[in-house]
Write a protein that holds these residues in place. Structure first.
Motif, PDB file in Angstrom:
ATOM      1  N   GLY A  67      -1.983   9.633  -2.396  1.00 31.26           N
ATOM      2  CA  GLY A  67      -0.844   8.832  -1.970  1.00 31.26           C
ATOM      3  C   GLY A  67      -0.446   9.097  -0.535  1.00 31.26           C
ATOM      4  O   GLY A  67      -0.180   8.166   0.241  1.00 31.26           O
ATOM      5  N   LEU A  68      -0.432  10.363  -0.144  1.00 34.85           N
ATOM      6  CA  LEU A  68      -0.050  10.718   1.220  1.00 34.85           C
ATOM      7  C   LEU A  68      -1.130  10.312   2.221  1.00 34.85           C
ATOM      8  O   LEU A  68      -0.816   9.911   3.341  1.00 34.85           O
TER       9      LEU A  68
ATOM     10  N   LEU B 282       0.831  -1.205   0.000  1.00 35.06           N
ATOM     11  CA  LEU B 282       0.000   0.000   0.000  1.00 35.06           C
ATOM     12  C   LEU B 282       0.866   1.256   0.000  1.00 35.06           C
ATOM     13  O   LEU B 282       0.528   2.255  -0.652  1.00 35.06           O
ATOM     14  N   ALA B 283       1.979   1.205   0.723  1.00 38.49           N
ATOM     15  CA  ALA B 283       2.884   2.355   0.723  1.00 38.49           C
ATOM     16  C   ALA B 283       3.470   2.594  -0.661  1.00 38.49           C
ATOM     17  O   ALA B 283       3.639   3.744  -1.093  1.00 38.49           O
ATOM     18  N   LEU B 284       3.762   1.522  -1.378  1.00 36.66           N
ATOM     19  CA  LEU B 284       4.287   1.667  -2.735  1.00 36.66           C
ATOM     20  C   LEU B 284       3.228   2.243  -3.681  1.00 36.66           C
ATOM     21  O   LEU B 284       3.551   3.039  -4.572  1.00 36.66           O
ATOM     22  N   VAL B 285       1.974   1.838  -3.478  1.00 38.46           N
ATOM     23  CA  VAL B 285       0.888   2.432  -4.271  1.00 38.46           C
ATOM     24  C   VAL B 285       0.810   3.933  -3.996  1.00 38.46           C
ATOM     25  O   VAL B 285       0.655   4.757  -4.911  1.00 38.46           O
ATOM     26  N   GLY B 286       0.902   4.288  -2.720  1.00 37.19           N
ATOM     27  CA  GLY B 286       0.896   5.706  -2.361  1.00 37.19           C
ATOM     28  C   GLY B 286       2.066   6.450  -2.969  1.00 37.19           C
ATOM     29  O   GLY B 286       1.922   7.590  -3.432  1.00 37.19           O
ATOM     30  N   SER B 287       3.223   5.816  -3.007  1.00 38.18           N
ATOM     31  CA  SER B 287       4.405   6.446  -3.604  1.00 38.18           C
ATOM     32  C   SER B 287       4.224   6.665  -5.095  1.00 38.18           C
ATOM     33  O   SER B 287       4.647   7.691  -5.643  1.00 38.18           O
ATOM     34  N   LEU B 288       3.603   5.690  -5.766  1.00 41.33           N
ATOM     35  CA  LEU B 288       3.357   5.838  -7.198  1.00 41.33           C
ATOM     36  C   LEU B 288       2.450   7.024  -7.477  1.00 41.33           C
ATOM     37  O   LEU B 288       2.698   7.826  -8.393  1.00 41.33           O
ATOM     38  N   ALA B 289       1.375   7.164  -6.686  1.00 42.24           N
ATOM     39  CA  ALA B 289       0.471   8.294  -6.865  1.00 42.24           C
ATOM     40  C   ALA B 289       1.205   9.617  -6.618  1.00 42.24           C
ATOM     41  O   ALA B 289       1.028  10.595  -7.355  1.00 42.24           O
ATOM     42  N   TYR B 290       2.053   9.633  -5.580  1.00 41.58           N
ATOM     43  CA  TYR B 290       2.828  10.837  -5.285  1.00 41.58           C
ATOM     44  C   TYR B 290       3.751  11.181  -6.448  1.00 41.58           C
ATOM     45  O   TYR B 290       3.853  12.349  -6.870  1.00 41.58           O
ATOM     46  N   LEU B 291       4.432  10.175  -7.006  1.00 40.73           N
ATOM     47  CA  LEU B 291       5.364  10.416  -8.108  1.00 40.73           C
ATOM     48  C   LEU B 291       4.658  10.919  -9.363  1.00 40.73           C
ATOM     49  O   LEU B 291       5.195  11.750 -10.105  1.00 40.73           O
ATOM     50  N   LEU B 292       3.457  10.411  -9.624  1.00 45.17           N
ATOM     51  CA  LEU B 292       2.697  10.907 -10.776  1.00 45.17           C
ATOM     52  C   LEU B 292       2.394  12.396 -10.619  1.00 45.17           C
ATOM     53  O   LEU B 292       2.478  13.166 -11.589  1.00 45.17           O
ATOM     54  N   GLY B 293       2.043  12.789  -9.405  1.00 46.86           N
ATOM     55  CA  GLY B 293       1.807  14.212  -9.156  1.00 46.86           C
ATOM     56  C   GLY B 293       3.072  15.033  -9.338  1.00 46.86           C
ATOM     57  O   GLY B 293       3.044  16.133  -9.917  1.00 46.86           O
ATOM     58  N   VAL B 294       4.208  14.505  -8.882  1.00 48.04           N
ATOM     59  CA  VAL B 294       5.492  15.197  -9.055  1.00 48.04           C
ATOM     60  C   VAL B 294       5.822  15.346 -10.536  1.00 48.04           C
ATOM     61  O   VAL B 294       6.294  16.401 -10.982  1.00 48.04           O
ATOM     62  N   ALA B 295       5.572  14.290 -11.312  1.00 51.97           N
ATOM     63  CA  ALA B 295       5.851  14.342 -12.753  1.00 51.97           C
ATOM     64  C   ALA B 295       5.017  15.414 -13.435  1.00 51.97           C
ATOM     65  O   ALA B 295       5.515  16.145 -14.316  1.00 51.97           O
ATOM     66  N   LEU B 296       3.753  15.550 -13.043  1.00 50.89           N
ATOM     67  CA  LEU B 296       2.907  16.593 -13.624  1.00 50.89           C
ATOM     68  C   LEU B 296       3.447  17.985 -13.311  1.00 50.89           C
ATOM     69  O   LEU B 296       3.486  18.863 -14.180  1.00 50.89           O
ATOM     70  N   ILE B 297       3.863  18.178 -12.075  1.00 51.10           N
ATOM     71  CA  ILE B 297       4.389  19.487 -11.683  1.00 51.10           C
ATOM     72  C   ILE B 297       5.688  19.795 -12.427  1.00 51.10           C
ATOM     73  O   ILE B 297       5.901  20.914 -12.924  1.00 51.10           O
ATOM     74  N   LEU B 298       6.564  18.812 -12.508  1.00 51.80           N
ATOM     75  CA  LEU B 298       7.830  19.025 -13.202  1.00 51.80           C
ATOM     76  C   LEU B 298       7.612  19.316 -14.686  1.00 51.80           C
ATOM     77  O   LEU B 298       8.260  20.194 -15.266  1.00 51.80           O
ATOM     78  N   GLY B 299       6.678  18.585 -15.308  1.00 46.62           N
ATOM     79  CA  GLY B 299       6.416  18.817 -16.722  1.00 46.62           C
ATOM     80  C   GLY B 299       5.784  20.174 -16.995  1.00 46.62           C
ATOM     81  O   GLY B 299       6.042  20.790 -18.033  1.00 46.62           O
ATOM     82  N   ARG B 300       4.966  20.667 -16.074  1.00 47.88           N
ATOM     83  CA  ARG B 300       4.253  21.931 -16.293  1.00 47.88           C
ATOM     84  C   ARG B 300       5.091  23.141 -15.893  1.00 47.88           C
ATOM     85  O   ARG B 300       5.134  24.145 -16.609  1.00 47.88           O
TER      86      ARG B 300
END
Length: 495
Positions: free
Chosen positions: A227-228, A180-198
């Motif tokens: 994720g958090l 479950l923590a890894l699932v949360g980390s994946l969701a967090y990373l997707l959000g980070v990727a969106l911010i970095l790309g924008r």
């Protein structure tokens, strides 16, 4: 709200000693943990010496903030720029982390001496040191990459500490927690990727200067928030929490409930302050979920047969109070006075809960170890031989219920004031209802413990420090209410 987090370019450079002290606060726990794994302490005094050195670093950082205010330190690891900031909130959380970690470390030798020799016990010290280091990094980090790195290491340390008990149930609960923590980390990373790309930056300070908003920010906030919330066991993503605590050693439960889940909540509130500055719907939704958490967690604790399940369910309910406050912190139409009251009450409630919950898990662990019983009915009659453990549980419960003069009382008083100023009467009702539910499930334990007709247990002897350390934390949560002016001063403005 951004100013309170210290997310701006500090006009004055940091003190020369501050950068070194910040690095030491992260590296010293790791070094002490490695030392403890190589030479596991059997007595309290080596742990006390090591803990004193760690707390001295925290006090020095506090003095730095009081002298120079918020400070920003920038450096690089190769081509990777890293920035850490120190302000009132960061140093307050750092001191609380060090205090609870040192208290837990002082409790641990007595627990390990009472148990059958376990080779895995020595690894608890190394994992504990790494956990404290990652928590310290989370409080000071101001970029999404550092936060992710620290968050992942913290989760891995928490999972590793859980598995040390060697139980098959612990392996199942730990594996579920890890997935479950890894699932949360994946969701967090997707959000980070969106911010970095924008916006092409991971710095929270740079994002604050750009006043990020719009659909990309909302989607990133939703992904990172989900994720958090999973990592923090926020309702309704809390199902993994009780099995983790039921199968963990007492020091692991104390650290996890007091600090680990708070770190994810800390990051969540900070990111939403930045990404959702004008949102009303999201904070209101969080408050509704907080209301459900208070009711569900309170009723689950009231119906629990196991003492550890009761304390774990209580954590779900207490986190509900912190979720309930989100509209007062994030909604755009809240007055400055009400927001300041909510800000102060939020952190005082979080810190009081951290101290009280660590003490409560220690008291529960002492009761279970001494009697060999984990159910409430099995603990009947324990008032005859374990009055100090029951006293600790009761003192910690005073903070959770919000009775004077505890930190919980001052925090709830601040929150009630903010709710009344903003005419949020339904929040007032929820807050009072949660207090009654807390009293209901706490007194279930005391009802059983004072049954005179209960059979007499064969009690195991507790090491004196196991009760003394738990009593210290419970009294700290209680006395924090009497000396609340000091932490509230740190929480003013952007200090």
């Amino acid at each position: 709200m951004i100013a309170r987090w210290g997310l701006w370019e500090v006009p004055l450079p940091a003190l020369a000693s501050t950068s070194w002290l910040m690095m030491i606060s992260v590296l010293l726990p790791v070094a002490l943990g490695v030392l403890g794994s190589c030479f596991p302490p059997r007595r309290v005094w080596p742990v006390l010496l090591a803990g004193t050195s760690l707390m001295a670093v925290g006090v020095a950082l506090l003095a730095s903030v009081m002298m120079a205010g918020a400070q920003l330190v920038s450096f690089s690891l190769g081509s990777i720029p890293i920035a850490l900031r120190l302000n009132g909130v960061a140093v307050l959380m750092l001191l609380v982390t060090q205090l609870i970690a040192v208290a837990t470390a002082l409790y641990t030798p007595g627990m390990l001496r009472q148990m059958a020799p376990l080779a895995l016990g020595r690894w608890l010290w190394g994992l504990m040191g790494a956990l404290v280091a990652t928590l310290s990094l989370i409080w000071m980090a101001v970029d999404l990459l550092t936060l992710y790195f620290a968050l992942e290491l913290m989760g891995l340390c928490a999972v590793g500490m859980l598995l040390l008990s060697g139980k098959s149930d612990a392996l199942v609960a730990g594996t579920r927690y890890l997935l479950l923590a890894l699932v949360g980390s994946l969701a967090y990373l997707l959000g980070v990727a969106l911010i970095l790309g924008r916006w092409e930056t991971l710095s929270l300070i740079a994002l604050a200067e750009q006043h990020v908003s719009g659909p990309v920010a909302w989607i990133a906030a939703a992904l990172m928030g989900a994720g958090l919330a999973l990592k923090a066991a926020l309702f309704p993503l809390h199902a993994w929490l009780a099995p983790v605590h039921v199968n963990a050693w007492t020091p692991v439960s104390a650290l996890h409930a007091a600090l680990v889940i708070k770190a994810s909540l800390y990051i969540l509130l900070m990111l939403w302050s930045l990404l959702l500055p004008a949102s009303e719907a999201v904070p209101f939704m969080m408050a509704v979920l907080g209301t459900l958490a208070i009711v569900w967690g309170g009723l689950s604790a009231w119906r629990a047969d196991s003492l550890k399940v009761l304390v774990a369910s209580s954590t779900v309910a207490q986190l509900g109070y912190l979720m309930l406050v989100f509209p007062l912190l994030l909604a755009p139409d809240i007055s400055a006075q009400a927001q300041q009251l909510a800000w102060e009450g939020y952190w005082l409630l979080l810190i009081g809960h951290a101290l009280a919950k660590a003490a409560m898990f220690m008291a529960a662990g002492n009761l279970i170890f001494a009697t060999g019983e984990s159910t409430l009915k099995g603990l009947a009659g324990t008032s005859r031989r374990l009055p100090l453990s029951l006293l600790v549980f009761g003192l910690a419960s005073v903070t959770l219920m919000g009775l004077p003069p505890s930190a919980g009382f001052i925090a709830k008083w601040q929150l009630l004031h903010a709710m009344i100023l903003t005419t949020q009467w339904w929040m007032v009702v929820v807050l009072l209802m949660g207090t009654l539910l807390t009293a209901a499930y706490v007194f279930r334990l005391f009802r059983y413990s004072f049954i005179d007709s209960a059979p007499r247990h064969e009690f195991k002897r507790l090491s004196p420090e196991m009760d003394v350390i738990a009593l210290f934390l419970a009294l700290a949560a209680l006395m924090l209410g009497l000396f609340a002016y000091w932490p509230l001063t740190l929480l003013e403005g952007g200090l």
